[in-house]
Enzyme design. Sequence first.
Site, PDB file in Angstrom:
ATOM      1  CD  GLU A 198      -2.931   2.901  -5.311  1.00  0.00           C
ATOM      2  OE1 GLU A 198      -1.736   2.595  -5.165  1.00  0.00           O
ATOM      3  OE2 GLU A 198      -3.840   2.070  -5.491  1.00  0.00           O
ATOM      4  NE  ARG A 236      -4.250  -1.460   0.035  1.00  0.00           N
ATOM      5  CZ  ARG A 236      -4.332  -2.518  -0.762  1.00  0.00           C
ATOM      6  NH1 ARG A 236      -3.355  -2.800  -1.597  1.00  0.00           N
ATOM      7  NH2 ARG A 236      -5.409  -3.274  -0.754  1.00  0.00           N
TER       8      ARG A 236
HETATM    9  P1  NAI Z   1      -1.475 -11.088   5.145  1.00  0.00           P
HETATM   10  O1  NAI Z   1      -2.498 -10.581   6.086  1.00  0.00           O
HETATM   11  O2  NAI Z   1      -1.475 -12.526   4.757  1.00  0.00           O
HETATM   12  O3  NAI Z   1      -0.019 -10.782   5.737  1.00  0.00           O
HETATM   13  C1  NAI Z   1       0.345  -9.572   6.322  1.00  0.00           C
HETATM   14  C2  NAI Z   1       1.487  -9.878   7.277  1.00  0.00           C
HETATM   15  O4  NAI Z   1       1.923  -8.629   7.813  1.00  0.00           O
HETATM   16  C3  NAI Z   1       1.073 -10.753   8.469  1.00  0.00           C
HETATM   17  O5  NAI Z   1       1.969 -11.849   8.589  1.00  0.00           O
HETATM   18  C4  NAI Z   1       1.175  -9.824   9.667  1.00  0.00           C
HETATM   19  O6  NAI Z   1       1.584 -10.503  10.853  1.00  0.00           O
HETATM   20  C5  NAI Z   1       2.238  -8.861   9.176  1.00  0.00           C
HETATM   21  N1  NAI Z   1       2.254  -7.610   9.893  1.00  0.00           N
HETATM   22  C6  NAI Z   1       1.227  -6.920  10.439  1.00  0.00           C
HETATM   23  N2  NAI Z   1       1.692  -5.794  11.016  1.00  0.00           N
HETATM   24  C7  NAI Z   1       3.031  -5.787  10.830  1.00  0.00           C
HETATM   25  C8  NAI Z   1       4.059  -4.894  11.198  1.00  0.00           C
HETATM   26  N3  NAI Z   1       3.793  -3.772  11.894  1.00  0.00           N
HETATM   27  N4  NAI Z   1       5.329  -5.188  10.829  1.00  0.00           N
HETATM   28  C9  NAI Z   1       5.597  -6.317  10.137  1.00  0.00           C
HETATM   29  N5  NAI Z   1       4.662  -7.214   9.776  1.00  0.00           N
HETATM   30  C10 NAI Z   1       3.396  -6.939  10.114  1.00  0.00           C
HETATM   31  O7  NAI Z   1      -1.548 -10.141   3.876  1.00  0.00           O
HETATM   32  P2  NAI Z   1      -1.070 -10.485   2.380  1.00  0.00           P
HETATM   33  O8  NAI Z   1      -2.158 -11.212   1.664  1.00  0.00           O
HETATM   34  O9  NAI Z   1       0.282 -11.079   2.411  1.00  0.00           O
HETATM   35  O10 NAI Z   1      -1.018  -9.018   1.764  1.00  0.00           O
HETATM   36  C11 NAI Z   1      -0.070  -8.047   2.172  1.00  0.00           C
HETATM   37  C12 NAI Z   1      -0.499  -6.721   1.600  1.00  0.00           C
HETATM   38  O11 NAI Z   1      -0.325  -6.754   0.175  1.00  0.00           O
HETATM   39  C13 NAI Z   1      -2.001  -6.413   1.747  1.00  0.00           C
HETATM   40  O12 NAI Z   1      -2.300  -5.874   2.990  1.00  0.00           O
HETATM   41  C14 NAI Z   1      -2.250  -5.445   0.650  1.00  0.00           C
HETATM   42  O13 NAI Z   1      -2.024  -4.147   1.171  1.00  0.00           O
HETATM   43  C15 NAI Z   1      -1.183  -5.783  -0.391  1.00  0.00           C
HETATM   44  N6  NAI Z   1      -1.737  -6.273  -1.637  1.00  0.00           N
HETATM   45  C16 NAI Z   1      -1.355  -5.658  -2.798  1.00  0.00           C
HETATM   46  C17 NAI Z   1      -1.842  -6.075  -4.020  1.00  0.00           C
HETATM   47  C18 NAI Z   1      -1.411  -5.457  -5.306  1.00  0.00           C
HETATM   48  O14 NAI Z   1      -2.068  -5.646  -6.339  1.00  0.00           O
HETATM   49  N7  NAI Z   1      -0.317  -4.717  -5.345  1.00  0.00           N
HETATM   50  C19 NAI Z   1      -2.841  -7.166  -4.074  1.00  0.00           C
HETATM   51  C20 NAI Z   1      -3.114  -7.796  -2.795  1.00  0.00           C
HETATM   52  C21 NAI Z   1      -2.595  -7.338  -1.629  1.00  0.00           C
END
Ligand code: NAI
Length: 353
Positions: free
Chosen positions: A263, A234
């Site tokens: 964006e 993000r």
């Molecule tokens: P997820 O929920 O599976 O993983 C997020 C991880 O971040 C979790 O392991 C959590 O413990 C960790 N986390 C939370 N707070 C944290 C912190 N302060 N420091 C370090 N780690 C922390 O989410 P997923 O599916 O891996 O997605 C990650 C991000 O990717 C989404 O939140 C979204 O913003 C982004 N995304 C981007 C897309 C794109 O098209 N560019 C598409 C889908 C998701």
Amino acid sequence: MKIAFFSTKQYDREFFDRVNKDFGYEIVFFESRLKDRTAPLTKGFDAVCVFVNDEINAEVLKALNEAGVKLLLLRSAGFNNVDLCAAYYNKIRIARVPAYSPNSVAEHAAALMMSLNRKIVRAYNRVRDGNFSLEGLVGFEVHDKKIGIVGTGKIGVCFAKIMLGFGAEVLAYDPFVNPELERLGVKYLPLEEVFKMSDVISLHVPLIPETQHLINEGSIKGMKKGVMILNTSRGALIDTSAVINALKSGQIGSLALDVYEEEANIFFKDLSGQVLQDDIFARLLTFPNVLITGHQGFFTDTALLHIAQTTLSNMRDFEHGALKPGNEVTCDRLKLKTDCGRPCGRADKQVNP
Ligand code: NAI
């Protein structure tokens, strides 16, 4: 059941129309974003379906409640654009697509890293122009480099495995250690250590108050000089002005973005015939060592199909009174209900939950 879709493009219509043959919902596609001015369009719909740049704030949620909408379907995993408290107080349930294809985003992050590192875009343009000089095209080998991953959830895990495949040393920070990654050789360290030691830093965390501007003037100072930063999560994880200063000084060696803080006013539109109004974004485009794509990490056929299938399954589960806990998003999940500290739906408290 009637669903109003916002921020839709041709590809959304194509995939949802295909999948809806098995569900039979009455769907109306709107091109415009959902925001306060378009919220009245939802009158008479049971659910609305939105994407990452729709603005689901307290005002919009109040309007949705008044229009009779009961369910907000997110065609995304992230939900930072939704005021969860206001949804709660306006009796609107929320369902997302928690994992449509983590590989799609992880592979895009890897593609950005390699294109930036091996200067593929510059090389492509040169060759097309009959310029076969290699000056300025030196890259580095990922093998044996230290790749720092912030956030080892679904996407971070996929990216870690890809990097291990390159033979890189993978460092990670996440409040929750993933034992499978540890077994594969990923080293979990405090965030500052990951920042300090990594040659490449890739962000895979959600945007929540604790992660906003994770990359800022202070954290950049603690990084290796010349570090490469990748952000496919993000935009607001990065303080863009601080990053621009660091690119100018050389503290950041290169930057690849698939997301940008502002964006919403730029991405997913064809603005090629217009004057770009965002000066910060325009400055980013001037750097030869910055590579930007317009939020296309998710954009694979596999992911679009999963998004359509899960979104319409969420609708059906809601109808049957059984939204899947992993798909439903509530205030409670992030413990924000009582102390999120943001202006939110408390103004609507008179609507009993
Ligand atoms: P997820 O929920 O599976 O993983 C997020 C991880 O971040 C979790 O392991 C959590 O413990 C960790 N986390 C939370 N707070 C944290 C912190 N302060 N420091 C370090 N780690 C922390 O989410 P997923 O599916 O891996 O997605 C990650 C991000 O990717 C989404 O939140 C979204 O913003 C982004 N995304 C981007 C897309 C794109 O098209 N560019 C598409 C889908 C998701």
